[in-house]
Design a protein around this motif. Structure first.
Motif, short mmCIF file in Angstrom:
data_model
loop_
_atom_site.label_atom_id
_atom_site.label_comp_id
_atom_site.label_asym_id
_atom_site.label_seq_id
_atom_site.Cartn_x
_atom_site.Cartn_y
_atom_site.Cartn_z
N THR A 7 -12.40 14.75 -0.97
CA THR A 7 -11.88 15.31 0.29
C THR A 7 -11.56 14.21 1.30
OG1 THR A 7 -14.16 15.69 1.07
CG2 THR A 7 -13.03 17.53 -0.02
N SER A 8 -12.35 13.14 1.31
CA SER A 8 -12.07 12.03 2.21
C SER A 8 -10.74 11.38 1.86
CB SER A 8 -13.19 11.00 2.14
OG SER A 8 -12.90 9.87 2.94
N ALA A 9 -10.48 11.19 0.57
CA ALA A 9 -9.21 10.59 0.15
C ALA A 9 -8.04 11.49 0.54
CB ALA A 9 -9.21 10.35 -1.35
N THR A 10 -8.17 12.79 0.33
CA THR A 10 -7.08 13.70 0.66
C THR A 10 -6.82 13.72 2.15
OG1 THR A 10 -7.56 15.07 -1.27
CG2 THR A 10 -6.26 16.08 0.47
N PHE A 11 -7.89 13.80 2.95
CA PHE A 11 -7.70 13.79 4.40
C PHE A 11 -7.07 12.48 4.85
CE2 PHE A 11 -8.67 13.18 8.82
CZ PHE A 11 -8.45 14.43 9.36
N THR A 12 -7.55 11.37 4.33
CA THR A 12 -7.03 10.07 4.74
C THR A 12 -5.55 9.94 4.41
OG1 THR A 12 -9.20 9.04 4.45
CG2 THR A 12 -7.28 7.58 4.45
N VAL A 13 -5.17 10.29 3.19
CA VAL A 13 -3.78 10.15 2.76
C VAL A 13 -2.86 11.05 3.58
CG1 VAL A 13 -2.18 10.55 0.85
CG2 VAL A 13 -4.33 9.34 0.45
N LEU A 14 -3.24 12.32 3.75
CA LEU A 14 -2.35 13.25 4.46
C LEU A 14 -2.33 12.95 5.97
CD1 LEU A 14 -2.88 16.68 2.68
CD2 LEU A 14 -1.17 14.90 2.26
N ALA A 15 -3.46 12.58 6.56
CA ALA A 15 -3.48 12.27 7.98
C ALA A 15 -2.68 11.00 8.27
CB ALA A 15 -4.92 12.12 8.47
N CYS A 16 -2.88 9.97 7.47
CA CYS A 16 -2.12 8.73 7.69
C CYS A 16 -0.63 8.98 7.46
CB CYS A 16 -2.64 7.63 6.77
SG CYS A 16 -4.27 7.00 7.21
N ALA A 17 -0.31 9.78 6.45
CA ALA A 17 1.09 10.09 6.18
C ALA A 17 1.71 10.86 7.34
CB ALA A 17 1.21 10.88 4.88
N GLY A 18 0.98 11.86 7.85
CA GLY A 18 1.50 12.63 8.96
C GLY A 18 1.73 11.79 10.19
N GLU A 19 0.78 10.91 10.48
CA GLU A 19 0.92 10.04 11.65
C GLU A 19 2.06 9.04 11.48
OE1 GLU A 19 -2.99 8.43 11.85
OE2 GLU A 19 -3.87 10.25 12.75
N ALA A 20 2.37 8.70 10.22
CA ALA A 20 3.46 7.75 9.94
C ALA A 20 4.83 8.43 9.89
CB ALA A 20 3.19 7.04 8.61
N GLY A 21 4.86 9.74 10.07
CA GLY A 21 6.13 10.44 10.07
C GLY A 21 6.55 10.99 8.73
N VAL A 22 5.70 10.88 7.72
CA VAL A 22 6.01 11.46 6.40
C VAL A 22 5.90 12.97 6.51
CG1 VAL A 22 5.28 11.60 3.99
CG2 VAL A 22 5.21 9.40 5.20
N ARG A 23 6.88 13.68 5.98
CA ARG A 23 6.91 15.13 6.15
C ARG A 23 6.93 15.90 4.84
NH1 ARG A 23 5.03 13.69 9.96
NH2 ARG A 23 5.72 13.85 12.14
N ARG A 24 6.65 15.22 3.73
CA ARG A 24 6.58 15.93 2.44
C ARG A 24 5.45 15.32 1.60
NH1 ARG A 24 9.72 19.52 -0.99
NH2 ARG A 24 10.84 19.91 0.95
N ALA A 25 4.59 16.19 1.06
CA ALA A 25 3.51 15.72 0.20
C ALA A 25 3.28 16.73 -0.92
CB ALA A 25 2.22 15.52 0.99
N VAL A 26 3.04 16.21 -2.10
CA VAL A 26 2.57 17.00 -3.24
C VAL A 26 1.17 16.52 -3.54
CG1 VAL A 26 2.92 17.58 -5.66
CG2 VAL A 26 4.90 17.31 -4.16
N ILE A 27 0.21 17.45 -3.62
CA ILE A 27 -1.16 17.06 -3.94
C ILE A 27 -1.64 17.80 -5.18
CG2 ILE A 27 -1.64 16.57 -1.51
CD1 ILE A 27 -3.34 19.11 -1.39
N ALA A 28 -2.50 17.13 -5.93
CA ALA A 28 -3.05 17.73 -7.13
C ALA A 28 -4.27 18.56 -6.77
CB ALA A 28 -3.44 16.66 -8.15
N SER A 29 -4.11 19.88 -6.83
CA SER A 29 -5.26 20.77 -6.80
C SER A 29 -5.63 21.07 -8.26
CB SER A 29 -4.96 22.03 -6.01
OG SER A 29 -6.13 22.82 -5.87
N SER A 30 -6.29 22.18 -8.48
CA SER A 30 -6.79 22.47 -9.83
C SER A 30 -6.93 23.97 -10.01
CB SER A 30 -8.16 21.80 -10.03
OG SER A 30 -8.77 22.25 -11.23
N ILE A 31 -6.78 24.42 -11.24
CA ILE A 31 -7.06 25.81 -11.57
C ILE A 31 -8.52 26.15 -11.26
CG2 ILE A 31 -7.77 25.44 -13.99
CD1 ILE A 31 -6.02 27.93 -14.66
#
Length: 298
Positions: free
Chosen positions: A93-117
């Motif tokens: 969860t720390s990795a996911t929050f870090t990647v998406l938060a940093c991406a959002g702050e950098a102006g990235v507006r599209r992300a695909v993340i691996a969830s799971s069944i």
């Protein structure tokens, strides 16, 4: 469904993993520049930029996001037994929050993340629980008691947060077992010959997905004209088993509600949301051409 303009550069985390390495290759083959991030490397990568380190390292991720237009976040501890419960949950969860938060702050507006069944918790639950109904879908009631499944469910909530906070479009793909076809055939043989595993896999609908179909979902998650948060189950149209699905459910999940009848070896997984959102459909069938066994054996 028309495709939008592909991203110019994509950050792929977990880029040396089972899905990460083929993802990098698939993007490069499509002419998309890739920044590849991984804790370590088992072989050279096709990415033109390589970052070595932890996806939960904020400074590292900020640097890795230079000139990036979209993110594919695959980095994770992939099983609850690969580390302590706290390490699995906090690490993922720390990795996911870090990647998406940093991406959002950098102006990235599209992300695909691996969830799971496993995100709804039932498949790895050590109690005697079953899904509330078949086919499994994104609204299946949750019952968590392992750190990995909980982390994947929380990852989806982090995706929704990023969507709201930064107006980011996030596609969380609930993957089942994903391997290339030879590896899937080996796994299928092991599963079919192991009664306990046959029974356990009832909780996740005996689902699988061949690698090329998984990569297609990832690429479509990056390129289809979408907005908002999308949590999507993706799986092959059939199961990993030889028996008919109705026979399997009669034997291993007789008390569970069936909201439809399943033909032959049709997977009891509802992938209609992914089909609608991504224009995606699985192509590869593991058991194509095999004659079905009409009565399941223990």
């Amino acid at each position: 469904m028309p495709e939008s303009t592909p991203p110019g550069r994509v950050l792929v985390t977990g880029a040396d993993g089972i899905v990460g390495r083929p993802t990098v290759a698939a993007l490069v083959d499509r002419g998309i520049a890739v920044t590849a991030l991984s804790r370590s490397w088992s072989a050279p990568t096709g990415a033109d930029r390589v970052v070595t380190g932890d996806a939960a390292d904020e400074a590292l991720v900020r640097d890795a996001l230079a000139d990036v237009d979209a993110v594919v976040h695959l980095a994770a501890i992939a099983h609850p037994l690969l580390d302590t419960p706290r390490a699995v949950f906090v690490g993922n969860t720390s990795a996911t929050f870090t990647v998406l938060a940093c991406a959002g702050e950098a102006g990235v507006r599209r992300a695909v993340i691996a969830s799971s069944i496993n995100a709804f918790g039932v498949p790895m639950n050590h109690h005697d629980v079953m899904p509330a109904y078949y086919p499994l879908d994104e609204a299946s009631p949750v019952a968590h008691d392992d750190a990995y499944s909980l982390s994947k469910w929380v990852d989806e909530q982090i995706g929704a947060f990023a969507c709201s906070r930064w107006d980011m479009t996030v596609v969380a793909l609930r993957f089942p077992l994903v391997r290339d076809l030879p590896a899937l055939r080996r796994r299928a043989e092991q599963t079919r010959n192991t009664p306990a595993e046959r029974a356990r896999l009832a909780r996740e609908g005996w689902a699988y997905l061949e690698m090329s179909d998984a990569l297609d979902a990832i690429v479509r998650g990056l390129t289809q004209p979408l907005s908002g948060m999308h949590t999507l189950l993706v799986a092959a149209d059939d199961t990993i088993m030889k028996e008919s699905t109705e026979d399997l459910l009669d034997r291993y999940a007789a008390g569970v509600e069936r909201r439809q009848r399943f033909d032959a070896r049709q997977a009891p997984i509802d992938t209609s949301a992914a089909r609608r959102a991504l224009g995606w459909a699985p192509v590869v069938s593991l058991v194509e051409g095999e004659a079905p066994v009409m009565e399941a054996s223990a």
